[in-house]
Design an enzyme around this catalytic site. Structure first.
Site, PDB file in Angstrom:
ATOM      1  N   LYS A 274      13.632  -7.353   1.163  1.00  0.00           N
ATOM      2  CA  LYS A 274      13.024  -7.460   2.499  1.00  0.00           C
ATOM      3  C   LYS A 274      12.423  -8.846   2.733  1.00  0.00           C
ATOM      4  CE  LYS A 274      13.568  -2.956   3.057  1.00  0.00           C
ATOM      5  NZ  LYS A 274      14.526  -2.246   3.819  1.00  0.00           N
TER       6      LYS A 274
ATOM      7  N   ARG B 101       5.740  -0.323   0.184  1.00  0.00           N
ATOM      8  CA  ARG B 101       5.425  -1.626   0.773  1.00  0.00           C
ATOM      9  C   ARG B 101       4.030  -1.588   1.395  1.00  0.00           C
ATOM     10  NH1 ARG B 101       7.772  -2.298   4.978  1.00  0.00           N
ATOM     11  NH2 ARG B 101       9.066  -0.436   5.046  1.00  0.00           N
TER      12      ARG B 101
ATOM     13  N   TYR C 134       6.108  -3.000  -6.896  1.00  0.00           N
ATOM     14  CA  TYR C 134       6.994  -1.993  -6.302  1.00  0.00           C
ATOM     15  C   TYR C 134       7.963  -2.527  -5.248  1.00  0.00           C
ATOM     16  CZ  TYR C 134       8.538   2.649  -5.140  1.00  0.00           C
ATOM     17  OH  TYR C 134       9.304   3.769  -4.978  1.00  0.00           O
TER      18      TYR C 134
ATOM     19  N   ASP D  48      21.458  -1.150   3.895  1.00  0.00           N
ATOM     20  CA  ASP D  48      20.103  -1.563   4.279  1.00  0.00           C
ATOM     21  C   ASP D  48      20.063  -2.865   5.071  1.00  0.00           C
ATOM     22  OD1 ASP D  48      17.314  -0.754   4.039  1.00  0.00           O
ATOM     23  OD2 ASP D  48      17.011  -2.527   2.804  1.00  0.00           O
TER      24      ASP D  48
ATOM     25  N   ARG E 127      12.478   6.319  -5.641  1.00  0.00           N
ATOM     26  CA  ARG E 127      13.723   5.606  -5.339  1.00  0.00           C
ATOM     27  C   ARG E 127      14.711   5.637  -6.490  1.00  0.00           C
ATOM     28  NH1 ARG E 127      14.130   3.078  -0.015  1.00  0.00           N
ATOM     29  NH2 ARG E 127      12.095   3.509   0.867  1.00  0.00           N
TER      30      ARG E 127
ATOM     31  N   SER F  92      12.679   2.306   7.971  1.00  0.00           N
ATOM     32  CA  SER F  92      12.662   2.742   6.576  1.00  0.00           C
ATOM     33  C   SER F  92      12.523   4.261   6.491  1.00  0.00           C
ATOM     34  CB  SER F  92      11.501   2.082   5.839  1.00  0.00           C
ATOM     35  OG  SER F  92      11.680   0.682   5.838  1.00  0.00           O
TER      36      SER F  92
ATOM     37  N   CYS G 120      14.628   6.533   7.407  1.00  0.00           N
ATOM     38  CA  CYS G 120      15.121   7.260   8.578  1.00  0.00           C
ATOM     39  C   CYS G 120      16.630   7.462   8.552  1.00  0.00           C
ATOM     40  CB  CYS G 120      14.692   6.563   9.853  1.00  0.00           C
ATOM     41  SG  CYS G 120      12.927   6.669  10.134  1.00  0.00           S
TER      42      CYS G 120
ATOM     43  N   HIS H  92      18.152  -5.220   9.759  1.00  0.00           N
ATOM     44  CA  HIS H  92      17.852  -4.086   8.875  1.00  0.00           C
ATOM     45  C   HIS H  92      18.823  -2.959   9.209  1.00  0.00           C
ATOM     46  CE1 HIS H  92      14.491  -1.064   7.482  1.00  0.00           C
ATOM     47  NE2 HIS H  92      15.303  -1.372   6.498  1.00  0.00           N
TER      48      HIS H  92
HETATM   49  N1  LIG Z   1      17.341  16.010   9.158  1.00  0.00           N
HETATM   50  C1  LIG Z   1      17.972  14.922   8.718  1.00  0.00           C
HETATM   51  N2  LIG Z   1      17.414  14.177   7.731  1.00  0.00           N
HETATM   52  C2  LIG Z   1      18.071  13.075   7.314  1.00  0.00           C
HETATM   53  C3  LIG Z   1      19.318  12.686   7.879  1.00  0.00           C
HETATM   54  N3  LIG Z   1      19.732  11.540   7.270  1.00  0.00           N
HETATM   55  C4  LIG Z   1      18.757  11.232   6.362  1.00  0.00           C
HETATM   56  N4  LIG Z   1      17.761  12.156   6.380  1.00  0.00           N
HETATM   57  C5  LIG Z   1      16.567  12.174   5.503  1.00  0.00           C
HETATM   58  O1  LIG Z   1      15.812  10.994   5.734  1.00  0.00           O
HETATM   59  C6  LIG Z   1      15.229  10.518   4.516  1.00  0.00           C
HETATM   60  C7  LIG Z   1      15.495   9.053   4.321  1.00  0.00           C
HETATM   61  O2  LIG Z   1      16.870   8.798   4.358  1.00  0.00           O
HETATM   62  P1  LIG Z   1      17.513   7.435   3.837  1.00  0.00           P
HETATM   63  O3  LIG Z   1      18.974   7.507   4.172  1.00  0.00           O
HETATM   64  O4  LIG Z   1      17.178   7.206   2.436  1.00  0.00           O
HETATM   65  O5  LIG Z   1      16.735   6.360   4.728  1.00  0.00           O
HETATM   66  P2  LIG Z   1      16.842   4.753   4.776  1.00  0.00           P
HETATM   67  O6  LIG Z   1      16.850   4.399   6.210  1.00  0.00           O
HETATM   68  O7  LIG Z   1      17.985   4.296   3.972  1.00  0.00           O
HETATM   69  O8  LIG Z   1      15.466   4.314   4.107  1.00  0.00           O
HETATM   70  P3  LIG Z   1      15.007   2.872   3.438  1.00  0.00           P
HETATM   71  O9  LIG Z   1      15.760   2.733   2.174  1.00  0.00           O
HETATM   72  O10 LIG Z   1      13.541   3.055   3.250  1.00  0.00           O
HETATM   73  O11 LIG Z   1      15.279   1.763   4.397  1.00  0.00           O
HETATM   74  C8  LIG Z   1      15.782  11.387   3.402  1.00  0.00           C
HETATM   75  O12 LIG Z   1      14.805  12.324   3.032  1.00  0.00           O
HETATM   76  C9  LIG Z   1      16.951  12.085   4.038  1.00  0.00           C
HETATM   77  O13 LIG Z   1      17.187  13.337   3.487  1.00  0.00           O
HETATM   78  C10 LIG Z   1      19.887  13.505   8.921  1.00  0.00           C
HETATM   79  O14 LIG Z   1      20.969  13.250   9.457  1.00  0.00           O
HETATM   80  N5  LIG Z   1      19.173  14.602   9.302  1.00  0.00           N
HETATM   81  O1  LIG Z   2      11.318  -2.203   0.667  1.00  0.00           O
HETATM   82  C1  LIG Z   2      11.131  -1.142   0.044  1.00  0.00           C
HETATM   83  O2  LIG Z   2      10.212  -0.921  -0.739  1.00  0.00           O
HETATM   84  C2  LIG Z   2      12.103  -0.044   0.201  1.00  0.00           C
HETATM   85  C3  LIG Z   2      12.840  -0.096   1.435  1.00  0.00           C
HETATM   86  O3  LIG Z   2      14.044  -0.251   1.420  1.00  0.00           O
HETATM   87  C4  LIG Z   2      12.078   0.041   2.683  1.00  0.00           C
HETATM   88  O4  LIG Z   2      10.902   0.354   2.644  1.00  0.00           O
HETATM   89  O5  LIG Z   2      12.675  -0.149   3.753  1.00  0.00           O
HETATM   90 MN   LIG Z   3      17.835   3.041   2.240  1.00  0.00          MN
END
Ligand SMILES: Nc1nc2c(ncn2[C@@H]2O[C@H](COP(=O)(O)OP(=O)(O)OP(=O)(O)O)[C@@H](O)[C@H]2O)c(=O)[nH]1
Ligand SMILES: O=C([O-])CC(=O)C(=O)O
Ligand SMILES: [Mn+2]
Length: 614
Positions: A235, A86, A226, A302, A395, A277, A279, A255
């Site tokens: 989003k 983004r 993307y 999400d 992704r 994002s 996290c 979110h």
């Molecule tokens: N150390 C640690 N890393 C974590 C944990 N949960 C997730 N991660 C890492 O954080 C990164 C992102 O995790 P996602 O669950 O995909 O994050 P998201 O919030 O869904 O991201 P968006 O789709 O961008 O909104 C990955 O590399 C995971 O491996 C955790 O409990 N501990």
């Molecule tokens: O919007 C995107 O490209 C992917 C996403 O879920 C984020 O960044 O939170």
């Molecule tokens: Mn996600």
């Protein structure tokens, strides 16, 4: 194609449209007159259509078909290396009055912005097909279905939107039948083709515009193909525009993941979680609990639309149909549920690495690193290479109903009663593993001061601490002060008893030696168990200056090799760290000026006094 012939074919495409709605036809015609595509195609959403479009993209080099035995009906795409996330610096909220956009957003006067957009969109689809995608966010049979129509010149967007939302003929029929409002969303990759010019696998433009007009609820996106820049139901609509709708209509567009946690006694709790994002939302939403007898099911990973039910309870619905998950770190040891869903196929992977046998790989997918790969830029890669094989923001895009753990309530337009809300970020220091808020107001304060180290999900440097209120910083479609105020006013009359309990979590705290203070992933179920036991009033806590943290005895650490000292490190509240944090919160709050709700200013004063008294 000669201009006359193009015009004839465009008017054919309009007269053969699957809708007679003048409102829709006039709009589509107007966009075609501006963008000048070779043809218009009305997306019906069928499997046959998807087969045809994906095959066309394989033929043109946009997609690579994966080994059908390992990943059936699945494809890999590789973006331009300058179009991988983004682009927040090019994202605008163009309200009439600048004040309504607020300090967290970029703003330009709507008329001036329209001049820009008319300039870049003029002829932007030349040589291409203009796809019209009717879609609905949430349930088609919801009381007040939230419709959109995305116009795009990217077949990759069509195939991805088909995974992420309900699209096609049924949706268009319902818009027609009920004469419903829809969000007009216009997207162009900004790469017109001159007569005879050859296309590239990932067309895009250096100039990018991701623009939202909150008053007329329209979206214009230019230059990027993307993720959140281009899949406009996600989003752009379900957060930025929906947050404005929610402010008007008295609900919350957030979110957040939604998880159903089931105790050994069979009692279900619904937990929402707002993390910025990359996290950990998708990972927590697909949690595999490591504690005996506890089970988890997924509702969303999400986005969470929350409304008050008829008994005054806050209910959450996931408006999406797919997962758009960060690939790196998603693996058999950390997230087997995601891996099983992905293996069922029907997925599009973007910017991952390719294995020699026609599969995909990314960092963290398997413990063993393949000896030889093709990296996301198409170069040969070995474990000795000094760049990652997959882009950090690569992704997987996978239908959510391929999750074995999908909760049956996912299909209920009424959603689920939310029992707890977690706010979480990525912080190496300061923020304890888990803290329960003192009350609802203090919980909103947690959200309003949420912070995280930046990630690869957006362009820019990675690892800087930034404030991210409710994990919505890049997604609040209006003034951030009004947004905090809306959280306060919309919930005010509902009473603590009806409202979820709020917790601040941090899976990412580091120990003195640099390792993670908490094992994370499946072990986060231990924190959730403590949270629901707090709701039930059965778990102990220590009151600290920043809220309630678990005692060592109250946290189920069975089977974990964690000493009392190690646990203390994970939940520590350090006076010096918090004094520094208060300074940072002050800087953040100063941005709001007059718009900071008095209730939050008061929470801040109270925190300061408690920390100073430590
Ligand atoms: N150390 C640690 N890393 C974590 C944990 N949960 C997730 N991660 C890492 O954080 C990164 C992102 O995790 P996602 O669950 O995909 O994050 P998201 O919030 O869904 O991201 P968006 O789709 O961008 O909104 C990955 O590399 C995971 O491996 C955790 O409990 N501990
Ligand atoms: O919007 C995107 O490209 C992917 C996403 O879920 C984020 O960044 O939170
Ligand atoms: Mn996600």
């Amino acid at each position: 194609m000669a201009d006359n012939a193009t015009q004839a074919s465009i008017s054919d495409d309009l007269s053969n449209a699957p809708t007679k709605s003048k409102r829709i036809l006039d709009w589509v015609k107007g966009v075609a007159e501006l963008t000048k595509p070779d043809r218009i195609y009305w997306v019906d959403g069928s499997a046959e259509e998807n087969d045809r479009l994906t095959q066309e993209m394989v033929d043109s080099g946009t997609l690579i078909r994966l080994n059908d035995e390992k990943f059936p009906n699945s494809f890999a795409a590789f973006s331009d290396p300058a179009d991988v996330a983004r682009v927040e610096s090019r994202t605008f909220i163009c309200s009439e009055d600048e004040k309504d956009s607020g300090f967290t957003n970029n703003w330009m006067a709507p008329a001036e912005m329209m001049e820009n957009l008319n300039r870049v969109f003029d002829g932007s689809m030349r040589g291409r097909t203009m796809y019209v995608i009717p879609f609905v966010m949430g349930h088609l049979d919801a009381e007040d279905p939230k419709f959109g129509i995305e116009i795009t010149d990217s077949p990759y967007v069509v195939a991805s939107m088909r995974i992420m939302a309900k699209i096609g003929s049924d949706v268009l029929a319902k818009i027609d039948e009920t004469d419903a409002f829809f969000v007009p969303a216009i997207h162009s990759v900004g790469y017109p083709l001159a007569e005879g010019q050859e296309d590239v696998p990932w067309p895009c433009n250096d100039e990018k515009w991701i623009v939202h007009f909150p008053e007329d609820r329209s979206i214009w996106s230019y230059g990027s193909g993307y993720g959140g820049n281009a899949l406009l139901g996600k989003k752009a609509y379900a957060l930025r525009i929906a947050s404005v709708m929610a402010q008007d209509e008295g609900w919350l567009a957030e979110h957040m993941l939604i998880l159903k946690l089931i105790s050994p006694e069979g009692k279900a709790y619904h937990i929402a979680g707002a993390f910025p994002s990359a996290c950990g939302k998708t990972n927590l939403a697909l949690l595999d609990p490591t504690i005996e007898g506890w089970k988890a099911e997924t509702l969303g990973d999400d986005i969470n639309w929350m409304r008050f039910g008829k008994d005054g309870e806050l209910r959450g619905v996931n408006p999406e149909y797919g997962l758009f998950g960060v690939a790196p770190g998603t693996g058999w040891s950390t997230n087997p549920n995601a891996m099983r869903a992905i293996e069922k196929g029907n997925s599009i992977f973007t910017n991952v690495a390719l294995t020699e046998d026609g599969g995909v790989w990314w960092e963290g997918m398997t413990d063993e690193v393949p000896a030889k790969l093709t990296d996301w830029r198409g170069n040969e890669w070995t474990p000795e290479s000094d760049t990652p094989a997959a882009h950090p923001n690569s992704r997987f895009c996978t239908p959510i109903d391929q999750l074995d753990m999908l909760a049956e309530e996912y299909y209920d337009p009424q959603g689920v009663k939310i029992d707890a809300i977690l706010f979480g970020g990525r912080r190496k220091t300061t923020i304890p593993l888990v803290t329960q808020s003192r009350d609802w107001q203090h919980g909103i304060f947690f959200g309003s001061t949420l912070s995280s180290e930046t990630t690869a999900a957006a362009e820019g440097a990675v690892g800087n601490v930034r404030r991210d209120p409710m994990a919505m910083l890049p997604f609040i479609g209006y003034n951030a002060g009004d947004y905090l105020n809306h959280w306060d006013t919309v919930t005010k009359d509902h009473g603590e008893a009806n409202l979820p309990k709020i917790f601040l979590v941090n899976w990412f705290r580091r120990t003195a030696d640099g390792g993670f203070a908490w094992p994370g992933f499946g072990d986060n179920s231990r924190v959730l168990k403590w949270a629901v036991e707090r709701i039930e009033g059965t778990a102990d806590a220590n009151e600290t200056a920043v809220g309630f943290v678990p005692t060592y005895e109250s946290m189920d650490l069975t089977g974990l090799d964690m000493t009392e000292e190690q646990f203390a490190e994970a939940i520590a509240v350090d006076k010096d760290e918090w004094l520094a944090e208060i300074e940072k919160i002050k800087v953040w709050y100063d941005n709001f000026g007059e718009e900071l709700p008095a209730s939050m200013a008061q929470q801040f004063e109270e925190l300061k006094n408690r920390v100073n008294a430590l």
